[in-house]
Structures are given as structure tokens and as C-alpha cells.
Design a protein around this motif. Structure first.
Motif, PDB file in Angstrom:
ATOM      1  N   LEU A 186      -1.357  20.355  -3.522  1.00  0.00           N
ATOM      2  CA  LEU A 186      -1.695  19.013  -3.029  1.00  0.00           C
ATOM      3  C   LEU A 186      -3.185  18.838  -2.745  1.00  0.00           C
ATOM      4  N   LYS A 187      -3.994  19.744  -3.250  1.00  0.00           N
ATOM      5  CA  LYS A 187      -5.426  19.692  -2.942  1.00  0.00           C
ATOM      6  C   LYS A 187      -6.051  18.352  -3.351  1.00  0.00           C
ATOM      7  N   ARG A 188      -5.783  17.926  -4.569  1.00  0.00           N
ATOM      8  CA  ARG A 188      -6.397  16.684  -5.070  1.00  0.00           C
ATOM      9  C   ARG A 188      -5.920  15.442  -4.295  1.00  0.00           C
ATOM     10  N   PRO A 189      -4.607  15.228  -4.169  1.00  0.00           N
ATOM     11  CA  PRO A 189      -4.189  14.019  -3.459  1.00  0.00           C
ATOM     12  C   PRO A 189      -4.559  14.012  -1.983  1.00  0.00           C
ATOM     13  N   LEU A 190      -4.529  15.173  -1.313  1.00  0.00           N
ATOM     14  CA  LEU A 190      -4.930  15.207   0.096  1.00  0.00           C
ATOM     15  C   LEU A 190      -6.408  14.821   0.240  1.00  0.00           C
ATOM     16  N   LYS A 191      -7.236  15.291  -0.682  1.00  0.00           N
ATOM     17  CA  LYS A 191      -8.665  14.940  -0.634  1.00  0.00           C
ATOM     18  C   LYS A 191      -8.853  13.452  -0.880  1.00  0.00           C
ATOM     19  N   ASP A 247     -10.386  10.676   1.572  1.00  0.00           N
ATOM     20  CA  ASP A 247     -11.578   9.909   1.182  1.00  0.00           C
ATOM     21  C   ASP A 247     -11.409   8.408   1.441  1.00  0.00           C
ATOM     22  N   ILE A 248     -10.166   7.902   1.354  1.00  0.00           N
ATOM     23  CA  ILE A 248      -9.965   6.467   1.619  1.00  0.00           C
ATOM     24  C   ILE A 248      -9.541   6.216   3.073  1.00  0.00           C
ATOM     25  N   GLY A 249      -9.574   7.293   3.888  1.00  0.00           N
ATOM     26  CA  GLY A 249      -9.351   7.115   5.316  1.00  0.00           C
ATOM     27  C   GLY A 249      -7.951   7.401   5.806  1.00  0.00           C
ATOM     28  N   ILE A 250      -7.131   8.071   4.986  1.00  0.00           N
ATOM     29  CA  ILE A 250      -5.780   8.447   5.402  1.00  0.00           C
ATOM     30  C   ILE A 250      -5.745   9.960   5.540  1.00  0.00           C
ATOM     31  N   PHE A 267       0.825  -1.206   0.000  1.00  0.00           N
ATOM     32  CA  PHE A 267       0.000   0.000   0.000  1.00  0.00           C
ATOM     33  C   PHE A 267       0.862   1.261   0.000  1.00  0.00           C
ATOM     34  N   LEU A 268       1.886   1.284   0.845  1.00  0.00           N
ATOM     35  CA  LEU A 268       2.727   2.478   0.959  1.00  0.00           C
ATOM     36  C   LEU A 268       3.521   2.735  -0.316  1.00  0.00           C
ATOM     37  N   LEU A 269       3.972   1.678  -0.972  1.00  0.00           N
ATOM     38  CA  LEU A 269       4.675   1.851  -2.242  1.00  0.00           C
ATOM     39  C   LEU A 269       3.777   2.583  -3.235  1.00  0.00           C
ATOM     40  N   PHE A 270       2.562   2.097  -3.417  1.00  0.00           N
ATOM     41  CA  PHE A 270       1.683   2.705  -4.411  1.00  0.00           C
ATOM     42  C   PHE A 270       1.142   4.053  -3.944  1.00  0.00           C
ATOM     43  N   ILE A 302      -5.848   1.268  -7.290  1.00  0.00           N
ATOM     44  CA  ILE A 302      -5.165   0.256  -6.480  1.00  0.00           C
ATOM     45  C   ILE A 302      -5.152   0.646  -5.004  1.00  0.00           C
ATOM     46  N   LEU A 303      -5.048   1.943  -4.719  1.00  0.00           N
ATOM     47  CA  LEU A 303      -5.060   2.370  -3.317  1.00  0.00           C
ATOM     48  C   LEU A 303      -6.434   2.171  -2.689  1.00  0.00           C
ATOM     49  N   ALA A 304      -7.484   2.437  -3.446  1.00  0.00           N
ATOM     50  CA  ALA A 304      -8.840   2.231  -2.927  1.00  0.00           C
ATOM     51  C   ALA A 304      -9.051   0.759  -2.572  1.00  0.00           C
ATOM     52  N   GLN A 305      -8.452  -0.144  -3.364  1.00  0.00           N
ATOM     53  CA  GLN A 305      -8.551  -1.578  -3.088  1.00  0.00           C
ATOM     54  C   GLN A 305      -7.652  -2.004  -1.921  1.00  0.00           C
ATOM     55  N   ALA A 306      -6.434  -1.459  -1.892  1.00  0.00           N
ATOM     56  CA  ALA A 306      -5.409  -1.981  -0.978  1.00  0.00           C
ATOM     57  C   ALA A 306      -5.489  -1.406   0.432  1.00  0.00           C
ATOM     58  N   LYS A 307      -6.165  -0.269   0.609  1.00  0.00           N
ATOM     59  CA  LYS A 307      -6.098   0.408   1.904  1.00  0.00           C
ATOM     60  C   LYS A 307      -6.655  -0.458   3.033  1.00  0.00           C
ATOM     61  N   GLU A 308      -7.880  -0.976   2.882  1.00  0.00           N
ATOM     62  CA  GLU A 308      -8.475  -1.763   3.961  1.00  0.00           C
ATOM     63  C   GLU A 308      -7.694  -3.049   4.197  1.00  0.00           C
ATOM     64  N   ILE A 309      -7.220  -3.663   3.118  1.00  0.00           N
ATOM     65  CA  ILE A 309      -6.425  -4.892   3.246  1.00  0.00           C
ATOM     66  C   ILE A 309      -5.175  -4.610   4.080  1.00  0.00           C
ATOM     67  N   ALA A 310      -4.485  -3.520   3.742  1.00  0.00           N
ATOM     68  CA  ALA A 310      -3.237  -3.174   4.441  1.00  0.00           C
ATOM     69  C   ALA A 310      -3.494  -2.851   5.903  1.00  0.00           C
ATOM     70  N   PHE A 311      -4.531  -2.071   6.164  1.00  0.00           N
ATOM     71  CA  PHE A 311      -4.775  -1.635   7.539  1.00  0.00           C
ATOM     72  C   PHE A 311      -5.394  -2.746   8.388  1.00  0.00           C
ATOM     73  N   SER A 312      -5.998  -3.753   7.748  1.00  0.00           N
ATOM     74  CA  SER A 312      -6.461  -4.925   8.485  1.00  0.00           C
ATOM     75  C   SER A 312      -5.291  -5.844   8.825  1.00  0.00           C
ATOM     76  N   ALA A 313      -4.301  -5.889   7.960  1.00  0.00           N
ATOM     77  CA  ALA A 313      -3.157  -6.772   8.164  1.00  0.00           C
ATOM     78  C   ALA A 313      -2.195  -6.236   9.213  1.00  0.00           C
ATOM     79  N   ALA A 314      -2.185  -4.906   9.391  1.00  0.00           N
ATOM     80  CA  ALA A 314      -1.195  -4.267  10.262  1.00  0.00           C
ATOM     81  C   ALA A 314      -1.733  -4.098  11.676  1.00  0.00           C
ATOM     82  N   ASP A 315      -0.807  -4.039  12.634  1.00  0.00           N
ATOM     83  CA  ASP A 315      -1.217  -3.740  14.001  1.00  0.00           C
ATOM     84  C   ASP A 315      -1.312  -2.216  14.178  1.00  0.00           C
TER      85      ASP A 315
END
Length: 305
Positions: free
Chosen positions: A286-291, A295-298, A164-167, A215-228
Motif C-alpha cells: 500500500l506504499k503508493r496509495p498511502l502516499k 499528499d491530498i490530506g487524508i 469522494f468516498l466512492l472514488f 478525480i480525488l485531487a479535485q474532489a477532496k477539498e470540495i467534499a471536506f468543505s461540504a461536510a461537518d
């Protein structure tokens, strides 16, 4: 840090198995094939570019909106635009080189076969960008700047979070460059060949940004569920730091010196602390990427930028 949250093993295959994601990948692959450009052969390099033209839009200059810009003549601002352009393109070279290495390492991962084809197109396009940005800097600046930026520490994240962090880093890098491309590429004041380089770059980057968001919209929940909890907190701090050093790299002391402006280090420090510049970073650059990240919870804090 623990490598996984103890209670639930997670699997990156969930990304690849999503039919909407697979369909989007197929569309991006087709667009890359339909819009393929052989930039090695098709860019015609002028012998020289005018030093009295804008090489970047005035609104993209690091002094814009401050009293430092008011103290410079238009001729001085245009000279600064040349070296800010060389710095921006040098940062692209640095970023594309890191990106190529990281993307290549993702190829043929056993749990992600469906993204391989698009990653090949991504690598092909980034390789061309790396070449033409470096060629531009050498031809018209006589050098590439090194940002000498301190790298973001590579914490021992679990695989899902590292993915997730790479992408996320790639996406943030692409969005930052994309802002320059859109503004300078659409600005008739900018020297035509420089404008053309921005337009060529943006044609590919728009697809890369679409890929990053998907890919980030897909990977975010997976990554944050896997991590402590500690890894989740460290991941947000990791991206915050990445954004900060990316913004700071836009204020290269050497570009002020090459423009004939004295005290580049002090000017850099003053600009990075300037309210107008900090507002620009958050509400324009950075308006677009911050939004999107929000939106995906970061939630990334604009106040540190």
C-alpha cells in the motif's frame, strides 16, 4: 449527521469545470479508444495450467517473509500460489461487481456531464475484467472464493463526501490489485497464461488509477468543505476500515485448506499479526496509495494494517 456544513454550500460542478481535469479526461478517453481490446474474443484459454508452476510470485504470497514460508517446501509454496491466485482473482470479481454497480449510478448526474464518457469506458473495461477473472477461477480453480468480508458501514454522508468516498474506495481497490499485476505480470517465473492475465488487466488499470488520482485531487477539498467535522472524521475512519478489510481478505482461510495446509483460521490470525506482514502492507503493498492519500490530506494509519 448534518447533510451540509451550514456556512457554505458546495458544488461538484467545480470538478467538471476545471480545464486541466477536462483535458485529462479527454486524454483518458482517447487512450481507452486507442487501446481497446476485445478480451471476450482475444483470450485463448488453455485446457489446463500446471500445478507445479508459480501462479503468483513467491513475494506476493501471504506467508512471504515469515517462518511459515520457511516451513513449506517449494512444491507446497507453488500449490499455495495457485490458491492465492484464485483468491486474488476472486476478490477482483467481488470488487469489480461492486464497482460496476456504483459507477453506473454516477452516470448522467446533472452536475458532472464531462466524466460520463470516460465512465462508460471504465465500465466497459471493468465488465471485461469481471468476466475474465470469473472465467479463470471457474476453469482452473473450479470455484470462486467469497471473502465474506464485513462491508464498510454506509454512513449518511453529504453528496459531495459520498462522491469522494466512492472514488477513494475505487482508487484504493485498483491500487491494491495493481501491485499484484505489476509484480506477477513482470515475473518470468509465473506461469505464462497467468502472467498474461495480469498484463491485460494492468493495461486498463493504469488508466483507472490515473483517473482516480485526478478525480480525488479535485474532489477532496470540495467534499471536506461540504461536510461537518463529524463527517470529516467519519470519512477518514471509513477509508481506514475499507483498507483494513481489503488487506484481511487476502488471507482467506479456504486457500490454505485447499493448499493442504491445516489450521487455516489460526494461520490467518498469526499472519495478520506478524510484524513482517504488517511491514509488507505499509511499505510495499500500500506504499503508493498511502502516499497519495497523504499528499491530498487524508492520513491513513499503517499501524492498523
Amino acid at each position: 449527521m448534518h447533510s451540509h456544513a451550514a456556512e457554505m454550500p458546495v458544488d461538484l460542478k467545480q470538478i467538471d469545470n476545471d480545464p486541466n481535469f477536462s483535458s485529462r479526461m479527454d486524454k483518458l478517453v482517447q487512450l481507452s479508444r486507442d487501446r481497446h481490446v476485445n478480451t471476450f474474443a482475444q483470450i485463448e484459454w488453455p485446457d489446463t495450467l500446471s500445478d507445479t508452476a508459480w501462479w503468483l510470485s513467491p513475494e506476493l504470497l501471504s506467508v512471504h517473509g515469515t517462518e511459515f514460508a520457511d516451513s513449506l517446501t517449494e512444491a507446497q509454496l507453488k500449490r499455495l500460489s495457485k490458491w492465492e491466485c484464485i483468491n486474488a482473482f476472486s476478490l477482483n470479481v467481488e470488487g469489480e461487481r461492486e464497482l460496476l454497480s456504483a459507477l453506473s449510478a454516477q452516470l448522467y448526474a446533472p452536475d458532472l456531464p464531462h466524466i460520463d464518457t470516460y465512465i462508460h469506458h471504465f465500465i466497459d473495461e471493468e465488465n471485461k475484467h469481471l468476466w475474465f477473472f470469473a472465467e479463470f477461477c471457474r476453469r482452473y480453480g473450479g470455484k470462486l472464493y467469497s471473502s465474506k468480508k464485513v462491508g464498510v458501514a454506509n454512513e449518511a454522508f453529504c453528496r459531495e463526501m459520498a462522491f469522494f468516498l466512492l472514488f477513494a474506495r475505487i482508487y484504493l481497490f485498483e491500487e491494491l490489485g495493481g501491485h499484484y499485476n505489476v509484480v506477477a505480470g513482470g515475473d518470468e517465473r509465473v506461469e505464462p497464461f497467468v502472467r498474461n492475465i495480469h498484463q491485460i488487466h494492468h493495461a486498463d488499470e493504469a488508466r483507472h488509477i490515473t483517473f482516480g488520482r485526478a478525480i480525488l485531487a479535485q474532489a477532496k477539498e470540495i467534499a471536506f468543505s461540504a461536510a461537518d467535522a463529524a463527517q470529516r472524521e467519519a470519512a477518514v475512519a471509513h477509508l481506514q476500515r475499507y483498507l483494513q478489510i481489503s488487506v484481511e481478505a487476502l488471507y482467506q482461510p479456504a486457500m490454505y485448506r485447499d493448499s493442504g495446509i491445516e489450521g487455516g483460521v489460526a494461520l490467518r490470525r498469526a499472519l495478520l499479526a506478524h510484524p513482517a506482514r504488517r511491514e509488507h502492507h505499509v511499505f510495499t503493498l500500500l506504499k503508493r496509495p498511502l502516499k497519495f492519500m497523504n499528499d491530498i490530506g487524508i492520513r491513513l494509519e499503517g499501524s492498523s494494517l
